[in-house]
Design a protein around this motif. Structure first.
Motif, PDB file in Angstrom:
ATOM      1  N   MET A 294     127.676  93.507 -64.656  1.00  0.00           N
ATOM      2  CA  MET A 294     128.009  92.646 -65.792  1.00  0.00           C
ATOM      3  C   MET A 294     126.793  91.903 -66.359  1.00  0.00           C
ATOM      4  SD  MET A 294     131.254  90.046 -66.007  1.00  0.00           S
ATOM      5  CE  MET A 294     132.405  91.374 -65.638  1.00  0.00           C
ATOM      6  N   PRO A 295     125.921  91.322 -65.531  1.00  0.00           N
ATOM      7  CA  PRO A 295     124.777  90.596 -66.106  1.00  0.00           C
ATOM      8  C   PRO A 295     123.881  91.473 -66.977  1.00  0.00           C
ATOM      9  CG  PRO A 295     125.081  89.994 -63.807  1.00  0.00           C
ATOM     10  CD  PRO A 295     125.984  91.165 -64.066  1.00  0.00           C
ATOM     11  N   GLU A 296     123.582  92.698 -66.532  1.00  0.00           N
ATOM     12  CA  GLU A 296     122.689  93.563 -67.307  1.00  0.00           C
ATOM     13  C   GLU A 296     123.388  94.212 -68.498  1.00  0.00           C
ATOM     14  OE1 GLU A 296     121.752  96.987 -64.440  1.00  0.00           O
ATOM     15  OE2 GLU A 296     123.189  95.713 -63.377  1.00  0.00           O
ATOM     16  N   SER A 297     124.719  94.093 -68.552  1.00  0.00           N
ATOM     17  CA  SER A 297     125.487  94.636 -69.672  1.00  0.00           C
ATOM     18  C   SER A 297     125.777  93.595 -70.744  1.00  0.00           C
ATOM     19  CB  SER A 297     126.821  95.214 -69.168  1.00  0.00           C
ATOM     20  OG  SER A 297     126.623  96.220 -68.205  1.00  0.00           O
ATOM     21  N   MET A 298     125.355  92.354 -70.508  1.00  0.00           N
ATOM     22  CA  MET A 298     125.729  91.278 -71.429  1.00  0.00           C
ATOM     23  C   MET A 298     125.225  91.507 -72.852  1.00  0.00           C
ATOM     24  SD  MET A 298     127.804  88.944 -70.447  1.00  0.00           S
ATOM     25  CE  MET A 298     127.476  87.534 -71.504  1.00  0.00           C
ATOM     26  N   MET A 299     124.085  92.151 -73.003  1.00  0.00           N
ATOM     27  CA  MET A 299     123.583  92.364 -74.361  1.00  0.00           C
ATOM     28  C   MET A 299     124.477  93.322 -75.145  1.00  0.00           C
ATOM     29  SD  MET A 299     119.722  93.082 -75.683  1.00  0.00           S
ATOM     30  CE  MET A 299     119.764  94.866 -75.684  1.00  0.00           C
ATOM     31  N   VAL A 300     125.180  94.204 -74.444  1.00  0.00           N
ATOM     32  CA  VAL A 300     126.163  95.065 -75.093  1.00  0.00           C
ATOM     33  C   VAL A 300     127.405  94.259 -75.454  1.00  0.00           C
ATOM     34  CG1 VAL A 300     127.751  96.996 -74.715  1.00  0.00           C
ATOM     35  CG2 VAL A 300     125.360  97.198 -74.038  1.00  0.00           C
ATOM     36  N   PHE A 301     127.869  93.422 -74.523  1.00  0.00           N
ATOM     37  CA  PHE A 301     129.083  92.643 -74.747  1.00  0.00           C
ATOM     38  C   PHE A 301     128.868  91.479 -75.714  1.00  0.00           C
ATOM     39  CE2 PHE A 301     129.848  93.813 -70.055  1.00  0.00           C
ATOM     40  CZ  PHE A 301     130.351  95.056 -70.407  1.00  0.00           C
ATOM     41  N   ALA A 302     127.643  90.981 -75.773  1.00  0.00           N
ATOM     42  CA  ALA A 302     127.303  89.823 -76.612  1.00  0.00           C
ATOM     43  C   ALA A 302     125.984  90.122 -77.313  1.00  0.00           C
ATOM     44  CB  ALA A 302     127.202  88.566 -75.752  1.00  0.00           C
ATOM     45  N   PRO A 303     126.011  90.936 -78.381  1.00  0.00           N
ATOM     46  CA  PRO A 303     124.775  91.498 -78.930  1.00  0.00           C
ATOM     47  C   PRO A 303     123.994  90.595 -79.882  1.00  0.00           C
ATOM     48  CG  PRO A 303     126.670  92.407 -80.078  1.00  0.00           C
ATOM     49  CD  PRO A 303     127.211  91.532 -78.978  1.00  0.00           C
ATOM     50  N   HIS A 304     124.551  89.442 -80.269  1.00  0.00           N
ATOM     51  CA  HIS A 304     123.913  88.609 -81.292  1.00  0.00           C
ATOM     52  C   HIS A 304     123.675  87.192 -80.769  1.00  0.00           C
ATOM     53  CE1 HIS A 304     124.896  91.965 -83.806  1.00  0.00           C
ATOM     54  NE2 HIS A 304     126.192  91.769 -83.657  1.00  0.00           N
ATOM     55  N   MET A 305     122.824  86.451 -81.453  1.00  0.00           N
ATOM     56  CA  MET A 305     122.563  85.075 -81.040  1.00  0.00           C
ATOM     57  C   MET A 305     123.855  84.265 -81.000  1.00  0.00           C
ATOM     58  SD  MET A 305     119.936  82.237 -82.604  1.00  0.00           S
ATOM     59  CE  MET A 305     120.888  81.896 -84.070  1.00  0.00           C
ATOM     60  N   ASN A 306     124.676  84.405 -82.025  1.00  0.00           N
ATOM     61  CA  ASN A 306     125.931  83.656 -82.100  1.00  0.00           C
ATOM     62  C   ASN A 306     126.892  84.029 -80.978  1.00  0.00           C
ATOM     63  OD1 ASN A 306     128.966  83.937 -83.395  1.00  0.00           O
ATOM     64  ND2 ASN A 306     127.990  81.994 -83.884  1.00  0.00           N
ATOM     65  N   SER A 307     126.770  85.240 -80.444  1.00  0.00           N
ATOM     66  CA  SER A 307     127.701  85.718 -79.421  1.00  0.00           C
ATOM     67  C   SER A 307     127.780  84.779 -78.225  1.00  0.00           C
ATOM     68  CB  SER A 307     127.278  87.103 -78.930  1.00  0.00           C
ATOM     69  OG  SER A 307     127.118  88.021 -79.982  1.00  0.00           O
ATOM     70  N   TYR A 308     126.675  84.126 -77.891  1.00  0.00           N
ATOM     71  CA  TYR A 308     126.605  83.334 -76.659  1.00  0.00           C
ATOM     72  C   TYR A 308     127.278  81.978 -76.791  1.00  0.00           C
ATOM     73  CZ  TYR A 308     123.957  87.210 -75.171  1.00  0.00           C
ATOM     74  OH  TYR A 308     123.632  88.505 -74.857  1.00  0.00           O
ATOM     75  N   ARG A 309     127.677  81.615 -77.992  1.00  0.00           N
ATOM     76  CA  ARG A 309     128.418  80.369 -78.188  1.00  0.00           C
ATOM     77  C   ARG A 309     129.843  80.456 -77.643  1.00  0.00           C
ATOM     78  NH1 ARG A 309     125.722  76.775 -81.419  1.00  0.00           N
ATOM     79  NH2 ARG A 309     124.000  77.587 -82.676  1.00  0.00           N
TER      80      ARG A 309
END
Length: 447
Positions: A294-309
């Motif tokens: 899951m940690p290394e897949s986060m950029m796929v699941f949350a691909p944009h700056m706004n995603s992390y909000r």
């Protein structure tokens, strides 16, 4: 006149498109006279289109532009017939395509090709993923698209009432937008998209539409990518806007894309079913793979700056890799169900993510867990957010997720070296552009 043309004789034009790595649709609009040629020979597009940044700009660091002479790929239709575009002002059809190299071999940075390859690995083991997606989105005032920011309060319903308060699971809220949702249903039927239940969500003007499950994971991703286009098109036709942005309002609920999946063997038996509520050992292997990667897949699941909000304690989005039974505070939930319907719900991805990549990363991680017989930790009961300090957090910033993805041996093995290189370059260019701009809040605070 060909049979293809006869079935689409009312359409004056056709949109042929592929999905790039960000899930944005790229392609060409062609006249009806060119339909037969396009359906049999496809359309050429530069292969670099797959690796555009979010604004449609070349990413010079991805290795697909100058190094190759910006060579073409061929985009071939994935279905035998076009589908209609019911919200278009004049009769128009659409053709979903997938990119290949000019010699006919798969072009693996294409996100649909990546998912096809993962599904083929399951087939080699005699397994078939059964998948369904749930997509959340906000309806906006039509002005929002022109102003490039969501207006508050959210939208006006048909009675002139502003949807400015939380009214989760409200039937009245959907009744007030009956015309919009009726058109959505009709458009889904016209395009063969198996939309199921519709609910109003935690945010005012936020809704979720669930897809029926299918035993074709690639088709399920097709449904999701086409559904996002459909919602935006029908919204515009009704004088509204729509967004799948992960967090359009700082203090309102974010929008996610939850994925449900199980696995069938060659006899059609659900291999996650053990005959009891705990589920089979195969299910636990899959859960362990999901948590491990899951940690290394986060950029796929949350691909944009706004995603992390989205990822905040108590915000219905997980902050660490966790699992549990009938628990919506964890990242991987095992829903209560009949034993033969035992399945996994993955609750991490945002609605802004590319459905092909999300399914490829989820199914790839589960497959690795199955192949290596990983075992997960004990499931969490109760409030997972209250336990967050005991566990390692998922990457909570865009650049941290990019580094974890870039260094991932799992991603290289299951989704490919070229994909990792191209997608990393896309995200690094987007970060350079965004971090190179001075925000309004900086001027307000420091000028």
């Amino acid at each position: 006149m060909s049979e293809i043309y006869k079935g689409n004789k009312d359409n004056k034009e056709f949109d042929l498109f592929i999905a790039d790595l960000n899930g944005n649709l790229r392609g060409k609009r062609i006249p009806a006279s060119g339909l037969e040629s396009v359906m049999t020979q496809g359309v050429k597009l530069p292969q670099s289109v797959i690796g555009f940044d979010n604004w449609g700009d070349d990413v010079l660091g991805n290795g697909l532009v100058f190094e190759t002479g910006d060579t073409d790929g061929v985009c071939l239709p994935v279905y035998d017939e076009p589908t209609s575009v019911p919200w278009a002002e004049s009769p128009r059809g659409q053709i979903l395509a997938m990119m290949y190299n000019m010699d006919g071999s798969p072009f693996y940075p294409d996100p649909r090709q990546l998912l096809v390859r993962i599904v083929e690995r399951y087939k080699a083991l005699g397994l078939t993923p059964v998948v369904a997606t749930e997509l959340e989105f906000y309806l906006l005032d039509g002005e929002s698209e022109f102003k490039r920011r969501p207006e508050e309060p959210i939208i006006s319903d048909g009675n002139g009432r502003r949807l400015s308060e939380i009214d989760c699971y409200s039937i009245d809220e959907m009744d007030c937008l009956e015309g919009f949702f009726t058109e959505v249903r009709q458009a889904c039927e016209a395009q063969g998209i198996p939309a199921d239940t519709i609910v109003s969500e935690l945010g005012p003007g936020q809704f979720e539409i669930n897809m029926q499950h299918t035993n074709d994971a690639v088709l399920s991703a097709d449904h999701a990518i086409l559904f996002k286009r459909l919602i935006k098109g029908v919204a515009r036709r009704n004088g509204l806007g729509a967004t799948f942005m992960a967090k359009p309002y700082a203090k309102k609920s974010g929008s996610g894309m939850h994925v449900h999946f199980s696995l069938l063997d060659d006899t059609g038996r659900n291999v996650f079913d053990s005959g009891d509520e705990d589920g089979a050992l195969m299910m636990r292997y899959a859960v362990a793979g999901l948590l491990n990667h899951m940690p290394e897949s986060m950029m796929v699941f949350a691909p944009h700056m706004n995603s992390y909000r989205r990822f905040q304690n108590g915000a219905h989005a997980p902050t660490f890799a966790s699992w549990g039974y009938e628990n919506r505070t964890v990242a991987v939930r095992i829903p209560d169900s009949e034993c033969e319907a035992r399945r996994i719900e993955h609750r991490v991805a945002g609605a802004d993510a590319n459905p092909y990549l999300v399914l490829a990363a989820i199914l790839g991680a589960a497959l690795h867990g199955i192949e290596t017989k990983m075992l997960p930790p004990e499931p969490i009961e109760g409030d997972a957010y209250s336990l967050s300090e005991r566990y390692k957090a998922l990457p909570n910033r865009w650049e941290l997720a990019t580094e974890a993805f870039k260094d991932s041996a799992f991603m290289r093995e299951y989704l490919g070296e070229t994909f990792v290189r191209v997608f990393t370059a896309v995200k690094e260019q987007e970060q350079e552009k965004i971090y190179g701009r001075i925000s309004d809040v900086e001027y307000e605070a420091y000028l």
